[in-house]
Design an enzyme around this catalytic site. Structure first.
Site, short mmCIF file in Angstrom:
data_model
loop_
_atom_site.label_atom_id
_atom_site.label_comp_id
_atom_site.label_asym_id
_atom_site.label_seq_id
_atom_site.Cartn_x
_atom_site.Cartn_y
_atom_site.Cartn_z
N PHE A 219 0.84 -1.13 0.01
CA PHE A 219 -0.11 -0.08 0.01
C PHE A 219 0.84 1.23 0.17
O PHE A 219 0.87 2.25 0.75
CB PHE A 219 -0.87 -0.03 1.13
CG PHE A 219 -1.61 -1.20 1.40
CD1 PHE A 219 -2.83 -1.35 0.54
CD2 PHE A 219 -1.21 -2.41 2.15
CE1 PHE A 219 -3.58 -2.72 0.90
CE2 PHE A 219 -2.01 -3.45 2.34
CZ PHE A 219 -3.09 -3.71 1.64
N ASP B 269 1.00 -1.23 -4.89
CA ASP B 269 -0.28 -0.51 -4.51
C ASP B 269 -1.19 -0.79 -5.85
O ASP B 269 -0.46 -1.02 -6.99
CB ASP B 269 -0.06 0.82 -4.53
CG ASP B 269 -1.10 1.93 -4.04
OD1 ASP B 269 -0.87 2.18 -2.81
OD2 ASP B 269 -2.11 2.24 -4.85
N ALA C 64 -2.80 -5.91 -3.00
CA ALA C 64 -1.67 -6.28 -2.15
C ALA C 64 -2.04 -7.54 -1.55
O ALA C 64 -1.07 -8.38 -1.21
CB ALA C 64 -1.53 -5.13 -1.16
N ASP D 119 0.57 -0.65 5.34
CA ASP D 119 -0.15 0.65 5.61
C ASP D 119 -1.48 0.81 4.88
O ASP D 119 -1.80 1.63 3.78
CB ASP D 119 0.80 1.95 5.27
CG ASP D 119 0.07 3.13 5.60
OD1 ASP D 119 -0.68 3.47 6.41
OD2 ASP D 119 0.53 4.31 5.04
N CYS E 185 -5.35 2.93 10.20
CA CYS E 185 -5.70 4.59 10.05
C CYS E 185 -7.48 4.42 10.26
O CYS E 185 -8.08 5.20 9.77
CB CYS E 185 -5.70 5.06 8.75
SG CYS E 185 -5.95 4.30 7.28
N1 SAH Z 1 1.86 4.58 2.74
C1 SAH Z 1 1.40 5.55 2.07
C2 SAH Z 1 -0.29 5.82 2.06
C3 SAH Z 1 -1.07 4.59 1.96
S1 SAH Z 1 -2.69 4.98 1.72
C4 SAH Z 1 2.18 6.68 1.98
O1 SAH Z 1 2.93 6.80 3.04
O2 SAH Z 1 1.97 7.49 1.36
C5 SAH Z 1 -3.32 3.41 1.13
C6 SAH Z 1 -2.89 3.02 -0.40
O3 SAH Z 1 -3.48 1.88 -0.43
C7 SAH Z 1 -3.57 3.93 -1.41
O4 SAH Z 1 -2.59 4.55 -2.19
C8 SAH Z 1 -4.37 2.63 -2.13
O5 SAH Z 1 -4.17 2.88 -3.69
C9 SAH Z 1 -4.09 1.60 -1.86
N2 SAH Z 1 -4.94 0.25 -1.88
C10 SAH Z 1 -6.01 0.31 -1.52
N3 SAH Z 1 -6.62 -0.86 -1.59
C11 SAH Z 1 -5.35 -1.61 -1.97
C12 SAH Z 1 -5.37 -3.00 -2.33
N4 SAH Z 1 -6.54 -4.02 -2.18
N5 SAH Z 1 -4.20 -3.47 -2.99
C13 SAH Z 1 -3.27 -2.60 -3.00
N6 SAH Z 1 -3.38 -1.19 -2.67
C14 SAH Z 1 -4.35 -0.92 -2.42
#
Ligand code: SAH
Length: 387
Positions: free
Chosen positions: A218, A241, A271, A291, A331
């Site tokens: 993520f 991501d 993910a 995350d 979060c």
């Molecule tokens: N760690 C990042 C923030 C993460 S926010 C930072 O420091 O900036 C959560 C992220 O998860 C988003 O970018 C979103 O696109 C991604 N996301 C949501 N569901 C997902 C999934 N099932 N698999 C992969 N990525 C995912």
């Protein structure tokens, strides 16, 4: 509720004045008729009133919002080094005594979000105050968030309220450079709530041997991986991501800081599925970051969220080398730190790993939480060693 919680639930209202509509300004009086607070009302929501001020005769005009914005800006000016960090949350709703308002500052581009009918009605004096106090390059209204539905409000297309957004907007966080797309980026463009955690990460990877590896699940635009590369230039990061656009920006963020993205891996995929496949091929990393986005929007979905954390950490833990590190985040506001730790315990036991908690973080200093509104404490981040 004298200086107490800034929310009044609908059940606590004895009598509402006639003719109130979603977003009406109201004064609250106690049973003896004494003034208690001033706020805005929504008959459609469980939270009937959100309090803006506790003093009588305080009009909700531009001067009021200028006082609030000045107070909020003063905190950030005092605690953040403006030469190295020009991106931060300027207004964090209840935490800055402005329920329903989020404002992020991206190097002079302000991104404003209204979550309530009350704030929708006060946008003009609020935006006027932001312009006067902050003298921004631009103010962008990004009301394209799902939480608005709770108030019966529709999502809106992003709208520029003033100024212009420079193309290829680049900001600085702790001296590192990041590209931001305030129009299309997630949230309002960047996750400023992880700034202190990104910095903390540097000590975990800084003394890893040459060829060390970091799995960033993520990753969004790879904030954590860019910090890791600064602390450990030989590190190889794998960034997962589901958003291809975020990963494109991630590559650019490596370049912006003089790191070669070709040394790193970027995979636009789910993910959970990626982690399942990685286990089959017995991959292992010196550090793993998990995350994910919030797994629940309300307390009703809390159990579902907890199961999500157990599942995710069960998938992530086997990929950490013995003695390596795990950075795991939640979060989800509805999940407390205790509950998150319980979930982590379940995942550790199921995978036969022992965890040492090394550091625990919450929101950053630009995401203040009002003592009387602890619901604002949504982020929980644990740095652990995995044995
Ligand atoms: N760690 C990042 C923030 C993460 S926010 C930072 O420091 O900036 C959560 C992220 O998860 C988003 O970018 C979103 O696109 C991604 N996301 C949501 N569901 C997902 C999934 N099932 N698999 C992969 N990525 C995912």
């Amino acid at each position: 509720m004298k200086r107490g919680h800034p929310w009044l639930f609908s059940g606590a209202i004895q009598q509402a004045a006639p003719g109130l509509t979603p977003g009406s300004l109201v004064d609250l009086h106690d049973g003896t008729g004494q003034f208690v607070a001033r706020g805005y009302y929504n008959p459609r929501t469980d939270i009937a009133v959100r309090v803006l001020a506790y003093s009588e005769n305080e009009p909700m005009d531009q001067a009021f919002f200028e006082r609030r914005v000045t107070q909020a800006a003063g905190l950030r000016r005092q605690l953040l080094d403006a030469d190295r960090t020009d991106i931060y949350r300027l207004i964090n709703a209840e935490g800055d005594l402005l329920p329903g308002v989020i404002v992020d500052n991206y190097a002079g581009v302000l991104v404003l979000q209204s979550h309530t009918a009350g704030i929708d009605r006060l946008l003009e004096p609020l935006a006027g105050a932001l312009e006067t106090v902050m003298k921004p390059q631009a103010i962008l209204l990004r009301n394209d968030v799902a939480v608005r539905a709770r108030e019966g409000l529709a999502k809106e297309e992003p709208r520029l309220l003033m100024g212009e957004i420079p193309p290829g907007l680049t900001v600085q966080e702790n001296g590192l450079r990041f590209g931001i797309d305030p129009l299309k980026g997630q949230k309002t463009g960047f996750f400023t709530d992880q700034r202190d955690k990104r910095q903390a990460l540097q000590k975990y990877v800084g003394r890893l041997p040459a060829g060390a590896s970091l799995l960033n699940c993520f990753s969004y635009t790879a904030g954590f991986s860019v910090y890791a590369s600064q602390a450990c230039p030989t590190i190889r990061t794998v960034n997962i991501d589901q958003s291809a656009g975020a990963l494109e920006m991630a590559r650019r963020n490596f370049e912006l800081n003089g790191f070669d993205p070709a040394r790193h891996v970027f995979e636009a995929t789910d993910a959970f599925k990626w982690l399942e496949a990685a286990r089959v091929t017995a991959q292992s990393y010196d550090m793993v970051i998990l995350d994910p986005p919030a797994f629940a929007k309300s307390h009703r979905e809390k159990d579902k969220a907890l199961q999500g954390y157990v599942r995710l950490n069960r998938l992530g833990l086997p990929l950490v080398k013995p003695g390596g590190f795990l950075l795991t985040c939640s979060c989800t506001g509805a999940v407390s730190l205790d509950e998150f730790e319980n979930g982590l315990r379940e995942a550790a036991s199921a995978t036969g790993r022992s965890l040492q908690i090394l550091e625990v973080f919450e929101n950053g200093i630009d995401h203040p939480v009002s003592l009387t509104a602890p619901e604002g404490r949504y982020l929980k981040v644990l740095f652990c060693r995995v044995l």
